[in-house]
Scaffold this active site. Structure first.
Site, PDB file in Angstrom:
ATOM      1  N   CYS A 433      55.088  70.180  53.034  1.00 37.40           N
ATOM      2  CA  CYS A 433      54.527  71.349  52.356  1.00 37.40           C
ATOM      3  C   CYS A 433      53.588  70.911  51.255  1.00 37.40           C
ATOM      4  O   CYS A 433      53.653  69.786  50.767  1.00 37.40           O
ATOM      5  CB  CYS A 433      55.640  72.235  51.775  1.00 37.40           C
ATOM      6  N   CYS A 434      52.679  71.817  50.872  1.00 37.32           N
ATOM      7  CA  CYS A 434      51.840  71.603  49.698  1.00 37.32           C
ATOM      8  C   CYS A 434      52.189  72.683  48.692  1.00 37.32           C
ATOM      9  O   CYS A 434      53.328  73.130  48.606  1.00 37.32           O
ATOM     10  CB  CYS A 434      50.363  71.593  50.073  1.00 37.32           C
ATOM     11  N   THR A 435      51.241  73.157  47.934  1.00 35.44           N
ATOM     12  CA  THR A 435      51.529  74.129  46.889  1.00 35.44           C
ATOM     13  C   THR A 435      52.042  75.446  47.445  1.00 35.44           C
ATOM     14  O   THR A 435      52.987  76.032  46.924  1.00 35.44           O
ATOM     15  CB  THR A 435      50.262  74.400  46.045  1.00 35.44           C
TER      16      THR A 435
END
Length: 492
Positions: A433-435
């Site tokens: 995942c990212c932000t």
């Protein structure tokens, strides 16, 4: 290729995520002593120097963070590998070392090697070391070398590989550096117009997650612009070592300020337009979604929950969004209205940066933001109605379609609901995942139920049969952890 670039884009968010800490520390310090820059207050100096320690160390943080972010098992050994790679390259390619290795007088060494300690090199070292970690972290050596098996072997092989990389960079880096500088300076020499062009492409690259690569040229010190570092630094050093061609066309903060009106106000106008134009039976649902997404954008500057709600269903609106962003950045740069950020252009960073020495008339960005709120609302509402765009709440009804869930699911419940819609655990090969995005590598994206997933989250992107992005929001990391837990239990 898209799937791999997706991984790198996600990994970049690991070091970028530490910037808010620097913003809070330096922002409070400048708030306490906005004139003396810490000289009139020991507490202010303590906070400012603490924040500067993070900002000034971004290259090494990129190397460590990207290596960790790319590692399959998120083990600390991967971060150590990134550190080893960075130290080998930056030591061998320092100006004095290059002079000795090439038997060249120090004054004749290319200035590119004086800038070898930069985010680009940090990212390169992070990517290479991350890949080496994934390749060798479980290697088994002969018994007499068993102590160096597995994760202990990775820093060793990394240091050897980076010797080769350093040799290549010895000849390639000056050309790369010159190209980066030329690109950044060419845009920067256009002054406010160049800032607007940058703002336009910054938004257009959001769908593929490559806006960070563009940002590094203007926000950090890759091409000598370093807009974030200059804004948060001392006013006396704000224009030090600025590329000669940029002088007169650049002012501190011009590549940051124009985003505040968009992220704090403009996109809220888009949310209001979506609510206004939604079908009556969907209005309450869309209102709850857009209020939450709008607050996230306003408060933190995280815009993806809003942008992914319309960038694919109404690309013309996203093009308008990119154009309006360009106009905002251009106007702010033209009038020298300046605020800055450590993470994104939200309310938190606006408040923390508004009293910094390099801030200038930040209150005008609020006025500009109100104007853009109206522009977004009027333009989006008009275009949606004229072209009958299928924006959130205007989707075609289907008989037998299950009612959209109106209650907010907790992290575990959302993960539980998403897994079967993603084709089950057996379809998920990698998860990260990212932000705001759940980034997946799957066996077959065609088995994923897009329609049902969109009832749970803002959106989904399937660029090919293997790569999938599910737009969750700021809580994405918790949802990813819950899915990982299910995968771990399955593997036991």
């Amino acid at each position: 290729m898209f799937g791999y670039l997706q991984k790198i884009g996600k990994a970049l968010m690991v070091p970028v995520a530490v910037l808010p800490a620097a913003a809070v520390l330096m922002g409070i310090g400048y708030w306490i002593d906005p004139v003396g820059w810490g000289s009139n207050s020991q507490l202010a100096a303590f906070l400012i120097k603490s924040g500067a320690a993070i900002i000034d160390s971004m290259p090494i943080l990129f190397a460590v963070g990207v290596a960790f972010g790319l590692s399959r098992d998120k083990n600390g050994a991967a971060a150590l590998t990134g550190l080893v790679a960075f130290l080998v390259v930056t030591t061998l390619l320092s100006t004095n070392a290059v002079a000795q290795l090439t038997n060249t007088p120090v004054e004749n060494v290319s200035p590119a090697f004086g800038k070898i300690n930069n985010q680009f090199i940090g990212i390169l070292c992070g990517v290479i070391s991350g890949e080496l970690y994934n390749r060798f972290y479980n290697i088994e050596l002969p018994k007499f070398l068993a102590f160096f098996s597995g994760k202990r072997f990775v820093p060793i092989i990394t240091s050897i590989v980076m010797l080769v990389v350093s040799f290549i960079l010895l000849y390639v880096w000056p050309a790369i550096y010159s190209a980066l500088v030329s690109f950044g300076i060419k845009i920067a020499t256009l002054g406010p117009v160049g800032a607007g062009i940058y703002g336009f492409f910054n938004r257009l690259l959001i769908p593929v997650g490559l806006h960070h690569a563009l940002n590094s040229v203007f926000w950090f010190n890759v091409a000598g612009i370093n807009d974030i570092g200059r804004f948060w630094g001392s006013p006396e050093l704000a224009y030090a070592d600025l590329p000669e061609a940029v002088k007169g066309a650049y002012h501190v903060g011009m590549y940051q300020a124009g985003f505040f009106p968009i992220m704090m106000f403009g996109l809220l106008g888009a949310c209001a337009a979506f609510i206004k134009t939604s079908k009556p039976q969907n209005r309450n649902k869309i209102m709850s979604i857009m209020v939450a997404a709008g607050f996230t954008s306003f408060f933190t500057g995280v815009t993806e929950p809003i942008e992914f709600a319309f960038m694919f269903v109404a690309p013309v609106l996203y093009l308008v969004h990119a154009i309006l962003t360009a106009i905002s950045v251009f106007i702010a740069a033209s009038f020298n209205w300046v605020a800055g950020f450590g993470f994104s252009a939200g309310f938190v960073d606006f408040v923390l940066s508004s009293r910094l020495p390099n801030a200038h008339k930040p209150y005008m960005l609020i006025l500009l933001g109100i104007i853009f709120f109206v522009l977004y609302y009027v333009i989006f509402t008009t275009l949606i109605r004229v072209f009958n765009l299928k924006t959130p709440g205007r989707e075609d009804d289907e008989e037998g379609t299950e009612k959209v869930r109106k209650t907010k699911l907790n992290h575990n419940a959302l993960a539980t609901a998403l897994i079967p819609l993603l084709g089950g655990l057996e379809n998920i090969e990698e998860i990260d995942c990212c932000t705001t995005r759940l980034r997946l590598t799957v066996k077959d994206s065609s088995v994923i139920n897009d329609k049902e997933i969109k009832k749970l989250v803002p959106g989904i992107l399937k660029p090919n049969k293997k790569a999938v992005q599910v737009i969750i929001g700021p809580e994405v990391e918790f949802v990813a952890d819950e899915i990982r837990n299910y995968i771990d239990k399955k593997s036991i």
